[in-house]
Enzyme design. Sequence first.
Site, mmCIF file in Angstrom:
data_model
loop_
_atom_site.group_PDB
_atom_site.id
_atom_site.type_symbol
_atom_site.label_atom_id
_atom_site.label_comp_id
_atom_site.label_asym_id
_atom_site.label_seq_id
_atom_site.Cartn_x
_atom_site.Cartn_y
_atom_site.Cartn_z
ATOM 1 N N CYS A 12 0.715 -1.293 -0.170
ATOM 2 C CA CYS A 12 0.107 -0.117 -0.069
ATOM 3 C C CYS A 12 0.771 1.291 0.015
ATOM 4 C CB CYS A 12 -0.975 -0.069 1.128
ATOM 5 S SG CYS A 12 -2.200 -1.302 1.304
ATOM 6 N N SER A 14 4.387 2.025 0.571
ATOM 7 C CA SER A 14 5.378 2.323 0.080
ATOM 8 C C SER A 14 5.462 2.040 -1.397
ATOM 9 C CB SER A 14 6.799 1.359 0.663
ATOM 10 O OG SER A 14 6.393 -0.094 0.832
ATOM 11 N N ASP A 123 -1.468 3.445 8.291
ATOM 12 C CA ASP A 123 -1.632 2.155 7.519
ATOM 13 C C ASP A 123 -3.051 2.101 7.071
ATOM 14 O OD1 ASP A 123 -1.962 -0.509 6.422
ATOM 15 O OD2 ASP A 123 -1.042 -1.340 8.230
HETATM 16 P P1 4NP Z 1 1.456 -1.328 4.029
HETATM 17 O O1 4NP Z 1 -0.206 -1.790 4.279
HETATM 18 O O2 4NP Z 1 2.326 -1.767 5.083
HETATM 19 O O3 4NP Z 1 0.876 -0.079 3.585
HETATM 20 O O4 4NP Z 1 1.771 -2.160 2.634
HETATM 21 C C1 4NP Z 1 -0.455 -3.076 4.909
HETATM 22 C C2 4NP Z 1 -0.581 -4.223 4.198
HETATM 23 C C3 4NP Z 1 -0.650 -5.442 4.429
HETATM 24 C C4 4NP Z 1 -0.662 -5.802 5.898
HETATM 25 C C5 4NP Z 1 -0.729 -4.519 6.713
HETATM 26 C C6 4NP Z 1 -0.349 -3.574 6.125
HETATM 27 N N1 4NP Z 1 -1.119 -7.000 6.385
HETATM 28 O O5 4NP Z 1 -1.154 -7.154 7.692
HETATM 29 O O6 4NP Z 1 -1.333 -8.002 5.657
#
Ligand code: 4NP
Length: 153
Positions: A12, A14, A123
């Site tokens: 998401c 990065s 997030d």
């Molecule tokens: P990101 O978001 O760190 O911005 O890519 C996430 C994507 C997946 C998860 C957590 C945050 N997950 O727990 O699967």
Amino acid sequence: MKILMVCLGNICRSPMADGLMRKKVKDHNLDTYVDSAGTANYHAGGAPDTRMTQTAKRKGVDISELKARQFVVSDFDTFDLIYVMDQSNYNNVIRLSRNESDRNKVQLILELLPNQDEIEVPDPYYGGQDGFEHVYDLLDKCTDIILNNLRHE
Ligand code: 4NP
């Protein structure tokens, strides 16, 4: 110059930072290599989250070809600047650092913005569409500042 964008899943936040930065350095013909990674390996080899890809596409940024990978210690050797999205990413990357030189490369990306109340790019994974728009807006501002810094080096 080599720049790495880091979040937790590398699907998401990065990839959005990575895609924005790649577009901006390309548009300005800068010799800058940009990549992204996640501190976790849950999504390694996978494409970005479609909600992020769609938000990016509406803004004219194509992140559909990016593939998630996990951050590795050798990234400290490869990259000059390592931007992390939140405090937890910061702690996870710092834990892998070997020396002061490694640690000096790591910065919370929102520290680039003046007068910024938030210090973490939230997030968006478990939230709604607004979260993805907000991530885009924050990272668009941050990558503008990185671009400006690169152009005035
Ligand atoms: P990101 O978001 O760190 O911005 O890519 C996430 C994507 C997946 C998860 C957590 C945050 N997950 O727990 O699967």
